[in-house]
Scaffold this motif. Sequence first.
Motif, mmCIF file in Angstrom:
data_model
loop_
_atom_site.group_PDB
_atom_site.id
_atom_site.type_symbol
_atom_site.label_atom_id
_atom_site.label_comp_id
_atom_site.label_asym_id
_atom_site.label_seq_id
_atom_site.Cartn_x
_atom_site.Cartn_y
_atom_site.Cartn_z
ATOM 1 N N SER A 1 -2.235 -1.647 -3.431
ATOM 2 C CA SER A 1 -3.419 -2.379 -2.982
ATOM 3 C C SER A 1 -3.692 -3.479 -3.989
ATOM 4 O O SER A 1 -3.745 -3.224 -5.197
ATOM 5 N N ASP B 1 -0.539 -4.441 5.393
ATOM 6 C CA ASP B 1 -1.800 -4.292 6.128
ATOM 7 C C ASP B 1 -1.592 -3.542 7.445
ATOM 8 O O ASP B 1 -2.164 -3.897 8.497
ATOM 9 N N THR C 1 -4.993 -7.022 0.213
ATOM 10 C CA THR C 1 -3.827 -6.646 1.010
ATOM 11 C C THR C 1 -3.299 -5.297 0.559
ATOM 12 O O THR C 1 -3.512 -4.887 -0.597
ATOM 13 N N ARG C 2 -2.640 -4.614 1.474
ATOM 14 C CA ARG C 2 -2.094 -3.294 1.187
ATOM 15 C C ARG C 2 -0.642 -3.261 1.665
ATOM 16 O O ARG C 2 -0.357 -3.510 2.835
#
Length: 506
Positions: A80, A105, A132-133
Amino acid sequence: MPLNPRPRASHRLRHRKAALLAAAVSVCLLAAGAPATPLGVGDRLFPYLGNPGYDVASYDLSFTYPDTNDKPLQAVTTISAWTTKDLDRVNLDFAHGTVESVEVDGRPAAFTSAGEDLVVTPDHRLPEDSWTRITVKHTSDPVAGKDQDGGWVRTADGLAMANQADAGHLVFPCNDHPSDKAMFTFRITAPNSYTAVANGVPTGVNRVGGSTTWTYRTQHPMATELAQVSIGRSTVLHREGPHGLPVRDVVPSADRKALEPWLAKTPDQIAWMESKVGPYPFETYGVLMAQASTGFELETQTLSLFEKDLFTEPTFPKWYLESIMVHELSHQWFGDSVSPRSWSDVWLNEGHATWYEALYADEKAQRPLKDRMKAAYASSDGWRASGGPPALPKAPAPGQKISIFRPNIYDGAALVLYALRQEIGVQAFERLEKQWVKEHRDSTASTADFVRLASAVGGRDLSGFFQNWLYGEKTPPMPGHPDWKAKKQTKSAKKQAKSAKAPARK
């Protein structure tokens, strides 16, 4: 689940990284059709380490151990992060694993490799200042890295980690540079006969059938090079340190009784360090005694790594082993809590750890600090010639990433601290040490930061003093000891200095 988004770190953190990022920003914005290329944050010693364009907030790492340490672990890494630039692609440091899939995401993303980078192309542009992940399903191979300096360490009964300086990405995808610290969650699944331990504190143990999943979380940010996961037939021993600090040690179950006298020393050693530099900076501490031959000990955050045989088959005197324990303990302040901004700042880690190692031996074992520093002074010119000045170490030898750990950044850097104490006085030096770890706790700091603070505490501009001591080819005269002399370098001495092995600690 991965940690929830946290408020953005102050712009102070971003400014601290600016110097390293500047060299790489021009290649940060990759066009979607351009070839994938390995990137870096411009570190002088490791040019391709780290990546520009984002600031990691947290890692969520899951490993499944296959009941043998010669096969890949199944793993999932979730990163993350906040973007610091508009990004069409995201480079992650990763090698020695097979990538099954990548999501950004929650949506599938394309990926390829370039050098030791995993290059991810999401299906949408990532704008600057966005959360963002990235989730990577991959393997983590302890065998592929066997000829490398670090990563997974295969022990007699399982695995441990040794990721310093350029090896975290041999275990999991990451932004593998100490300038980008983050929070960590670890989930390790192993057969019930094993015990898994990681940095931080345990938050859950879940047994299902023949396997158990152990969960740990850090309560302070951590550099990737300091991550630790131990999987083995181990016993976890608990005791209390100063102010109720939880102390946990991880030892081979068969050696529990033999190691206990050494483990029992840790609380008093923590108290001794606190008397010198202030409160212990983390949520827990302890030592991991691994059944492995690494050639070094390592300050992995909250759980320092030691070779078990160092204590069960001692070839060194008791006072020396105790001082090495203090060396790794002191790194929790110097190197872990206050991490180097770049790898050229590594003298701040090792010089301070060596300083407190030597000071402990002076106070507890009557091994005079002055004698050790005089001997270091005699060798200092040779160390500078072979390894570079303390704050300008030579690059690692090809294929030997840990070869930056030379005597010039250990006793050579401790000699700089001794000269500083001679220059500004004992009381000012002790104030400086406490203020340094307090001001930069849970962050990164550079040599320039240390020079500025030392000048402020010392009451005068010390930039000239540090320029000579940290960057000079020759060792300056020692304040208060005009009789100290450096040895002349003969050809045999130069050859010996070049082949000298790093001390048995990091």
